[in-house]
Structures are given as C-alpha cells and as structure tokens.
Motif scaffolding. Structure first.
Motif, PDB file in Angstrom:
ATOM      1  N   SER A   1     -68.875  58.879 -21.798  1.00 49.59           N
ATOM      2  CA  SER A   1     -69.704  58.044 -20.919  1.00 49.59           C
ATOM      3  C   SER A   1     -70.623  58.886 -20.037  1.00 49.59           C
ATOM      4  CB  SER A   1     -68.815  57.138 -20.059  1.00 49.59           C
ATOM      5  OG  SER A   1     -67.984  57.906 -19.213  1.00 49.59           O
ATOM      6  N   ILE A   2     -70.154  60.051 -19.620  1.00 53.84           N
ATOM      7  CA  ILE A   2     -70.976  60.934 -18.794  1.00 53.84           C
ATOM      8  C   ILE A   2     -72.069  61.585 -19.634  1.00 53.84           C
ATOM      9  CG2 ILE A   2     -70.955  63.040 -17.388  1.00 53.84           C
ATOM     10  CD1 ILE A   2     -67.992  62.224 -16.691  1.00 53.84           C
ATOM     11  N   ASP A   3     -71.724  61.997 -20.858  1.00 51.22           N
ATOM     12  CA  ASP A   3     -72.705  62.632 -21.740  1.00 51.22           C
ATOM     13  C   ASP A   3     -73.883  61.716 -22.048  1.00 51.22           C
ATOM     14  OD1 ASP A   3     -71.085  64.840 -21.795  1.00 51.22           O
ATOM     15  OD2 ASP A   3     -70.272  64.465 -23.793  1.00 51.22           O
ATOM     16  N   GLU A   4     -73.664  60.408 -22.004  1.00 45.81           N
ATOM     17  CA  GLU A   4     -74.726  59.460 -22.312  1.00 45.81           C
ATOM     18  C   GLU A   4     -75.860  59.470 -21.288  1.00 45.81           C
ATOM     19  OE1 GLU A   4     -72.771  55.709 -22.723  1.00 45.81           O
ATOM     20  OE2 GLU A   4     -72.270  56.032 -24.842  1.00 45.81           O
ATOM     21  N   LYS A   5     -75.634  60.100 -20.148  1.00 42.67           N
ATOM     22  CA  LYS A   5     -76.659  60.130 -19.098  1.00 42.67           C
ATOM     23  C   LYS A   5     -77.808  61.079 -19.415  1.00 42.67           C
ATOM     24  CE  LYS A   5     -73.483  58.998 -15.309  1.00 42.67           C
ATOM     25  NZ  LYS A   5     -72.906  59.465 -14.014  1.00 42.67           N
ATOM     26  N   VAL A   6     -77.600  61.985 -20.383  1.00 42.72           N
ATOM     27  CA  VAL A   6     -78.618  62.992 -20.678  1.00 42.72           C
ATOM     28  C   VAL A   6     -79.028  62.927 -22.152  1.00 42.72           C
ATOM     29  CG1 VAL A   6     -77.846  64.531 -18.844  1.00 42.72           C
ATOM     30  CG2 VAL A   6     -76.892  64.792 -21.136  1.00 42.72           C
ATOM     31  N   ARG A   7     -80.056  63.677 -22.496  1.00 39.00           N
ATOM     32  CA  ARG A   7     -80.597  63.655 -23.861  1.00 39.00           C
ATOM     33  C   ARG A   7     -79.607  64.217 -24.880  1.00 39.00           C
ATOM     34  NH1 ARG A   7     -86.003  63.746 -25.698  1.00 39.00           N
ATOM     35  NH2 ARG A   7     -86.179  64.459 -27.853  1.00 39.00           N
ATOM     36  N   THR A   8     -79.100  65.412 -24.593  1.00 35.92           N
ATOM     37  CA  THR A   8     -78.228  66.119 -25.530  1.00 35.92           C
ATOM     38  C   THR A   8     -77.214  66.949 -24.763  1.00 35.92           C
ATOM     39  OG1 THR A   8     -79.940  66.279 -27.238  1.00 35.92           O
ATOM     40  CG2 THR A   8     -78.156  67.885 -27.345  1.00 35.92           C
ATOM     41  N   VAL A   9     -75.988  66.981 -25.261  1.00 40.46           N
ATOM     42  CA  VAL A   9     -74.968  67.892 -24.751  1.00 40.46           C
ATOM     43  C   VAL A   9     -74.539  68.793 -25.902  1.00 40.46           C
ATOM     44  CG1 VAL A   9     -72.694  68.135 -23.686  1.00 40.46           C
ATOM     45  CG2 VAL A   9     -74.156  66.213 -23.053  1.00 40.46           C
ATOM     46  N   VAL A  10     -74.560  70.105 -25.661  1.00 40.04           N
ATOM     47  CA  VAL A  10     -74.137  71.082 -26.657  1.00 40.04           C
ATOM     48  C   VAL A  10     -72.837  71.717 -26.186  1.00 40.04           C
ATOM     49  CG1 VAL A  10     -74.730  73.196 -27.906  1.00 40.04           C
ATOM     50  CG2 VAL A  10     -76.530  71.553 -27.317  1.00 40.04           C
ATOM     51  N   PHE A  11     -71.746  71.493 -26.935  1.00 38.55           N
ATOM     52  CA  PHE A  11     -70.449  72.105 -26.638  1.00 38.55           C
ATOM     53  C   PHE A  11     -70.294  73.332 -27.529  1.00 38.55           C
ATOM     54  CE2 PHE A  11     -69.913  67.470 -26.232  1.00 38.55           C
ATOM     55  CZ  PHE A  11     -69.442  67.359 -24.939  1.00 38.55           C
ATOM     56  N   PHE A  12     -69.923  74.457 -26.948  1.00 40.82           N
ATOM     57  CA  PHE A  12     -69.726  75.641 -27.785  1.00 40.82           C
ATOM     58  C   PHE A  12     -68.691  76.577 -27.183  1.00 40.82           C
ATOM     59  CE2 PHE A  12     -73.181  76.302 -24.872  1.00 40.82           C
ATOM     60  CZ  PHE A  12     -73.110  77.619 -24.445  1.00 40.82           C
ATOM     61  N   SER A  13     -68.026  77.302 -28.084  1.00 44.48           N
ATOM     62  CA  SER A  13     -67.003  78.261 -27.699  1.00 44.48           C
ATOM     63  C   SER A  13     -66.623  79.042 -28.948  1.00 44.48           C
ATOM     64  CB  SER A  13     -65.776  77.532 -27.128  1.00 44.48           C
ATOM     65  OG  SER A  13     -64.680  78.417 -26.981  1.00 44.48           O
ATOM     66  N   GLY A  14     -65.961  80.161 -28.745  1.00 42.96           N
ATOM     67  CA  GLY A  14     -65.482  80.938 -29.880  1.00 42.96           C
ATOM     68  C   GLY A  14     -64.123  80.497 -30.368  1.00 42.96           C
ATOM     69  N   THR A  15     -63.566  79.451 -29.729  1.00 43.56           N
ATOM     70  CA  THR A  15     -62.180  79.074 -30.055  1.00 43.56           C
ATOM     71  C   THR A  15     -62.008  77.562 -30.201  1.00 43.56           C
ATOM     72  OG1 THR A  15     -61.616  79.061 -27.699  1.00 43.56           O
ATOM     73  CG2 THR A  15     -61.254  81.116 -28.891  1.00 43.56           C
ATOM     74  N   LEU A  16     -62.973  76.879 -30.775  1.00 44.97           N
ATOM     75  CA  LEU A  16     -62.867  75.428 -30.954  1.00 44.97           C
ATOM     76  C   LEU A  16     -62.204  75.112 -32.295  1.00 44.97           C
ATOM     77  CD1 LEU A  16     -66.311  74.287 -29.498  1.00 44.97           C
ATOM     78  CD2 LEU A  16     -64.077  74.183 -28.401  1.00 44.97           C
ATOM     79  N   ILE A  17     -60.944  75.466 -32.381  1.00 42.61           N
ATOM     80  CA  ILE A  17     -60.149  75.254 -33.597  1.00 42.61           C
ATOM     81  C   ILE A  17     -58.920  74.402 -33.257  1.00 42.61           C
ATOM     82  CG2 ILE A  17     -58.718  76.385 -35.344  1.00 42.61           C
ATOM     83  CD1 ILE A  17     -60.570  78.765 -35.253  1.00 42.61           C
ATOM     84  N   PRO A  18     -58.697  73.310 -34.049  1.00 42.38           N
ATOM     85  CA  PRO A  18     -59.530  72.790 -35.132  1.00 42.38           C
ATOM     86  C   PRO A  18     -60.680  71.933 -34.588  1.00 42.38           C
ATOM     87  CG  PRO A  18     -57.544  71.489 -34.955  1.00 42.38           C
ATOM     88  CD  PRO A  18     -57.410  72.599 -33.949  1.00 42.38           C
ATOM     89  N   LEU A  19     -61.786  71.929 -35.316  1.00 40.42           N
ATOM     90  CA  LEU A  19     -62.984  71.240 -34.840  1.00 40.42           C
ATOM     91  C   LEU A  19     -62.777  69.726 -34.715  1.00 40.42           C
ATOM     92  CD1 LEU A  19     -65.772  73.203 -36.701  1.00 40.42           C
ATOM     93  CD2 LEU A  19     -65.651  72.869 -34.237  1.00 40.42           C
ATOM     94  N   LYS A  20     -61.999  69.133 -35.620  1.00 42.72           N
ATOM     95  CA  LYS A  20     -61.779  67.680 -35.566  1.00 42.72           C
ATOM     96  C   LYS A  20     -61.096  67.278 -34.263  1.00 42.72           C
ATOM     97  CE  LYS A  20     -61.578  66.556 -40.495  1.00 42.72           C
ATOM     98  NZ  LYS A  20     -60.724  66.033 -41.602  1.00 42.72           N
TER      99      LYS A  20
END
Length: 780
Positions: free
Chosen positions: A516-535
């Motif tokens: 709901s918070i992310d909807e306030k902006v155009r795009t949110v990019v989440f990134f990290s070297g440890t986003l496992i598992p992605l699902k």
C-alpha cells in the motif's frame, strides 16, 4: 518562455513564512477536526454550491510562465457574482480571530484570480470563514475584488518568488544537460552491471516495481542509481529516494553520488541524519524557549536555503551542520527543507515506510514522478513489522494516573479505566503469553476516550511539571489506536503478563503494508545480495504479477573463493556447549591456515563468550578481539579500524549484528569468515506466531519464520569476504544441518561447488590446498 509548476499552497507558504519553530503540542485532533468542519460547512450549503473545486491557471510574469494549481474549498454565486469560499478551523475564540492572516487571504486571492481567468470574470467575491472547533461558532470575512486588484496581489507574490523560480528553472536545465551529456561513471561495466541498469530503467519506464538478487561485486549502488538518474534527465522525474537501513550504506551511496558528480553529473543530494543525532542541543526540545536554533527559524530559512542551494550540490551531515551553525537554524528542519528541494534524498527506511515518521511533505499523496530505491532490502520485512507494531504497559497508565489524581479527576479516571480494561483482558486466560482471538474493541474504546480527554488537557497544561511523561504516554496510546485501525488477519493482539500486564498489536505479515505504501510512488526497486529465495521476498514485499524479479550471478572468479561446510559439529542450542573444545580446534586451524584477518560469527553473545573463554585458555589470543553488546557507533568504528591496522586479527562477532553487513573490507583487510550455526532467529512466541500464520497460508511456516531469515544472515556474513575482483578468501560454515536438502536448495550458484568436511585432517588439507593454489596464481 520558461515554465515552472507549483501549487497555490506551496507558493503562499513559501512567501509568507515567519516566526519560530513551535513544536509544543497543539492537539492531535486538529487535522481530523479541520476535515470534519470542512465537510459540515460544505454540506450545509445549497445544491448550487460546488465543493473542492480544482483550479489551474498559467500566469505569465516577466520571462517565466507560472503554472499554478490548487483546490478551492468551495465556489458559489450570489446573483451574477461568483464567490470563492475558504474555510479554516481554529481553537481561538471568535473574538480573538482577526481578518489579517496573510496566508489564508493569499490562498483565497489566488483561487479567486484563477477563477476569474477560468470564467473570464472582471470581479469576484471572497468569503473567508473561521469555525471554532469546540463551539462550532463561525465568523466570516467577505471581500469583493476586481481582476486588477487580484492581479496586483498575484504579481506582488510572484515577484517575491521570482528569484526562487529563476534559480529552480536554471538548476533544472543545468541538471538535465549534465545528465544528458553523461556516460556511465566507470569505463567498463562489471559482469551483470549493464543488465541490472537496463532492468531498473525499464521498470521505471513501465511504472512497475522490481526485485533483484544481485551478489556483491556487481556494483548494486551505481547499477540502480545511475539508470534512475538517467531517466530523471532524459524523461523527467521529480525526486529519487535511496533508502538504507545502516549509516555505512548511506556513506556508500553518498560516495556514488560524488563519483557521478566527478563525472559531470549534477544532482542536489541530501543525506538525512536522525534528529537525535544531528541536534546541537543536549535535549531535542524544539521551541524558542529551549533552543536558539528554533528562534526565528521561518524568518531566516528562505534566505538560508537560497544561499545553500546556490553554493552546494551535496548536503552531507557536515555541510548541513556548518550551514545551520553559521545561520543559527535547526539542522534537522534545515535537512527536511533541503530534502524537499533536492533531486536525490538518502535516508533510512522509516522516512518512507513508518506511519509515525514518514516524510509527510513528500508521501502524503500519490506522486508518479518519484522513484524509491531500497538497498539491503532483506532487512525491510522485520523493520516494517516493527513499524506497524505497538505495545502498551499497564504499569505506565497506573504511574501516570497517580500524577493526576489530586488535581485532574476527569483525566485520572479516564486513565484508570484503560488500566482496568487492560487488566480485564489479561484475565481471559491463565497463560503468561497468549493471543486475543478478536480485536479488543472495549479496551480500544476506553483508550480513545482517554486520548480525547488527554488531548484537551495537553493543549491547556503545557506548564505542568509532569507534562513530558504524560505526553509520552499519550503518544504511545495514539500510536496503538492508529495501528489497531489497520487490524486484519495480518496482525495479532498479544497479552504478556511477564513483569506486569502488557498488550501488543503485532504485525505478523508486512506484505500489505509494504504494498500500500509502494503505491504512492512511480516505482520501487528492491535489491540486495541476499534475496534468496526470490519467491519468498516477492511475496513478503506484496509485489504484483506485473512486477519484475531478476536473479544475477556472482561476477567473481570461483577460483578465488572457497566454501567449506563442516558437518561434524551440531550448533543446535541443546548441543553447542558440548562441542566447545572441537569448535576452538576448528577456529584455530582455520585462522592459522594463512596469516590474515578473520571474522568468526556466532549465533548469540552468550555462546560467543563461552567459546571466547575456552579459546583464550588453550590458544594464542594476542590478536583476538570480541564484539561487545550494545556498542556505540564510535566503538564499532574503532573495532572496524582493526582490519586496516593489523594483518593477523581474529575478531569474534555475533551473526546478524553490525559486522555482518554494510562493512566493506576489501583485499587484505579480510581473508576469511567462519560462521557457526544456520542463523535461524531465536525461537520465541512472536516468531512462532509468524510461523503459524504462514503455515496456514502457504504450508511453509518454518521456512518463512525461521529458515529463510536465518539463511539470509549466512549469506550476509559470507559476503564480507569477497568484495572485489582481486580479493581471495575462504568461508567455513559449521553445522550438520546445512547438509539437509532444504538448506542445499538455498545455496546460491557460487556456493554449489562447496567442499564437505567432517574431520580435522580434511579441513586442514582442503584449506591449505586452496591457499597454496592461489599463492601459485599470484606468483604467475
């Protein structure tokens, strides 16, 4: 002709700023009262009255075309004469209200002028109404102004703002030209870096969110920041927010901004430092009686901002403190004002996600010209859980009620009723810890009654000697009420009777909050070297079907990295203390295989201290160091300096702590890390609720609550070793559970060729072979 876009509210607020910072409590219900009063007064008008009318007008003035828009409270007509209706709520009595408030008249005059242009009128009326919030008594002031009279006020206002408008336009041109003529700051893209940058750019263009697992070495900061800046210059963005969870990551992002600046890219960049850290006073009391930097802040700030904006591109903490001291203005408020004007804002997660601390100026309404970049995004779920949880203690209510008992009976009784309601809830079950099956409506009702009564008391009783502690309890109560209004299956109400009665509303599943918070902006990019598992992360970030998920491989040579898994020792809580001798033997073998600096990660402080005591009795401890609990930033910095000053340090630290991520120990500063355990969080009531929730939802409770967050800690700690293409290093994981296929399936690509060891001879042989081979390569 050059254009500038601005709202009526922002324009009038800018030109009419005056006075000092007054953060004394003014009543939490004011905003709600104001909305309620607007609705009541608007609703009392006839059917020809038009409410909340959007107006937009282009006003050429000198060499600038001002595109101004806003929303008038109401438009109505009397005969052939149109009126603009401006409504204000007030706590002043009707007798105290004057008709000289320039901000209120200024807004109304602009709406009237815009109405004249829209309907081609030569004259218009203005009705400025004030409504007293307690009595609902209303007083109104009416003016009739010709188009020429309105235009004179409008032009005078625009003349006051003209230099600012000119500065902003010139800056936008300079910024865009610098970006359009720029190239990627580095001569060569690292493996995966171009693909990552393209993915970010495309997601912004498509207005989708993006999730990226990007191991250390790709250059995540520049790979996300540069394409976003490029989009800003070529297609147009209002602002970029780069969110971090640690100050060390802020420094890395600031360095990236400096690197772009060195390549000719110009951005106004602000780093937000927490109020408590940047405040010059011993205590953060923001009013002119207690702080000289609050006095006449609004009288000074426009000139301070104009000079600062003309002089600097990067507003680091030191630059902001310098400007604030020189001009005697509050450094934190200065930071927020600079952030509103800047292109890139580097700040903590809470300035976007926390309902109590988010930047209201930036995120109160949707804005598709803003992009948010979330670094080290693996930290976000638990942070959002904390932000959307709130706890109350019965003891606090009892202690505060005693302070009011003799002099303020109504307030005293309202607080005691809350304490009684909480005690009643605690008697529902005999257990010390338990979940309330339904939302505790009666308790929340008493809490709301109390806050309404205390709201009035706080406005009238600022001089009371107990004011601060009562205000603190009031804020805790209102926070609890606010979070409880979001109650759904994603939350739980918990009663805890250990050391007194407590009630907590706990966010179990943060995905809906994040979405709901992310909807306030155009795009949110989440990134990290440890986003496992992605699902798992896509689910917990509340991402949709159109959002993109990408996994990148490590760019580093596998020959320079060795992963060993020792399965001969159990680090389970019930077993670990039975293996102290063997653990110390393994540590000694590991750190003596090659001279250098090593990190040894432990699952807890208690266990780490047990191993430390055992180790110093049997092995050389001249170069052994240990992390202390609750270290200050200065102490952490001193400990970090060990890796620059020595080449033989063995440092014991806690897994998941400040030395597990966000530190950049390149080349010879760190050559090895040993990690004891699977990293799973401590088993407790709260974690078990998370487990039950996700077991019911996805049949994956233990994974969501324990295994995935724990494995993330392993990845983060192991990621400290290889930071550049030149680095050579070894990681040793110690726990027999890691051979289980459920853990093996989580191993990233560069971990697949790990070596399994189950005795000291194997360990020693494999480590020595690795270092020997790399020593040969170095000689070649």
């Amino acid at each position: 002709m050059r254009h500038i876009y601005i709202s009526v509210r922002k324009l009038i607020e800018h030109v009419s700023k005056s006075g000092s910072i007054e953060n004394s409590y003014m009543g939490n219900n004011r905003a709600l009262e104001g909305i309620d009063i607007h609705k009541k007064l608007q609703g009392a008008e006839n059917e020809h009255y038009k409410k909340e009318v959007h107006l937009k007008c282009e006003i050429p003035y000198r060499d600038i075309n001002f595109v101004i828009e806003g929303r008038a409270d109401g438009i109505y007509s009397v005969g052939e004469l149109f009126y603009v209706d401006e409504i204000k709520s007030t706590h002043l009595s009707v007798d105290e209200i004057g008709e000289t408030n320039q901000t209120h008249w200024g807004q109304a005059i602009f709406y009237a002028y815009m109405l004249c242009h829209t309907k081609e009128l030569n004259q218009v009326g203005i009705r400025l109404r004030y409504c007293q919030v307690q009595t609902f008594e209303t007083i109104e002031f009416i003016k009739h102004l010709s188009l020429d009279e309105l235009q004179e006020v409008v032009y005078t206002t625009l003349e006051t703002y003209y230099l600012w408008a000119q500065l902003k336009i010139e800056w936008q041109i300079a910024k865009r030209n610098s970006i359009k003529s720029s190239k990627f700051p580095f001569t060569v893209y690292r493996k995966g870096q171009r693909e990552m940058a393209v993915a970010v750019y495309q997601s912004i263009q498509e207005k989708n969110n993006l999730l990226m697992h990007a191991p250390t070495g790709i250059g995540k900061t520049m790979s996300t920041l540069y394409p976003t800046v490029s989009y800003m210059g070529h297609k147009g963005l209002e602002k970029i927010y780069y969110l971090t969870s640690k100050s060390t990551t802020k420094d890395m992002t600031s360095n990236a901004a400096c690197q772009m600046h060195d390549k000719g890219i110009r951005l106004k960049t602000v780093i937000i430092t927490a109020k408590e850290k940047i405040c010059f006073m011993q205590e953060c009391i923001c009013d002119k009686e207690n702080c000289l930097y609050a006095e006449e802040y609004y009288d000074k700030i426009n000139d301070v901002l104009f000079k600062a904006f003309s002089s600097y591109d990067l507003f680091s903490r030191s630059v902001i403190e310098k400007i604030a001291r020189e001009n005697k203005v509050c450094p934190f408020e200065l930071t927020l004002d600079l952030a509103e004007m800047s292109d890139l804002v580097i700040c903590d997660y809470n300035y976007f996600y926390d309902p109590r601390a988010f930047l209201k100026r930036a995120f109160s309404e949707e804005n598709n010209q803003q992009v948010v970049l979330v670094d080290e995004a693996h930290n976000l779920p638990d942070r959002v859980r904390e932000m959307y949880s709130s706890e109350l203690t019965r003891k606090d209510f009892l202690e505060v009620s005693v302070l009011l008992k003799n002099s303020f009976v109504k307030e005293y009784k309202s607080i005691r009723k809350v304490a009684a309601a909480l005690l009643s809830l605690s008697k529902q079950k005999d257990e010390t810890l338990f979940v309330i099956a339904d939302k505790p409506e009666s308790f929340i009702r008493e809490l709301k009654k109390m806050t309404q009564i205390m709201d009035e008391w706080l406005v009238k009783s600022r001089r009371n000697e107990h004011y601060k502690v009562i205000l603190e309890l009031y804020f805790k109560a209102t926070s609890f009420i606010k979070i409880s209004e979001l109650y759904s299956e994603d939350f739980s109400f918990i009663i805890n009777k250990e050391n007194g009665v407590k009630i907590k509303i706990s966010c179990i599943n943060p995905s809906e909050m994040i979405r709901s918070i992310d909807e306030k902006v155009r795009t949110v990019v989440f990134f990290s070297g440890t986003l496992i598992p992605l699902k798992y992360y896509k689910n917990i970030f509340g991402m949709g079907e159109k959002d993109h998920v990408i996994k990148f491989s490590s760019p580093f040579s596998r020959k320079k990295f060795k992963l060993l898994v020792d399965i001969s020792i159990s680090i389970k809580y019930k077993d670990r203390n039975n293996h102290l001798d063997r653990i110390c033997e393994v540590i000694n073998c590991f750190v003596n295989s090659k001279k250098g600096n090593y990190l040894i990660f432990f699952p807890s402080y208690q266990f780490m201290e047990s191993v430390y005591e055992y180790y110093i009795e049997g092995y050389n401890s001249d170069s052994l160091f240990i992390q202390k609990a609750n270290m200050s930033e200065e102490e952490q910095s001193q400990m970090l300096s060990i890796f620059s000053e020595r080449n033989d340090a063995v440092v014991f630290v806690v897994l998941g702590g400040s030395f597990s991520e966000g530190i950049d120990l390149k080349e010879e500063k760190l050559i090895g890390a040993m990690i004891l355990g699977t990293g799973i969080p401590m088993i407790n009531f709260q974690r078990d609720l998370i487990m039950q929730h996700y077991e019911k939802k996805y049949k994956a409770g233990f994974d969501f609550a324990y295994r995935f967050p724990g494995f993330n800690k392993l990845l983060q700690a192991a990621g400290r070793v290889i930071r550049t293409e030149e680095d050579v290093g070894c990681v040793l994981l110690v726990d027999d559970r890691l051979l289980d296929h459920k853990y093996q399936s989580l191993f990233p690509e560069n971990w697949k060729n790990f070596d399994r060891v189950d005795n000291m001879n194997q360990l020693e042989t494999k480590i020595n072979n690795f270092w020997r081979e790399n020593d040969k390569d170095d000689k070649r």
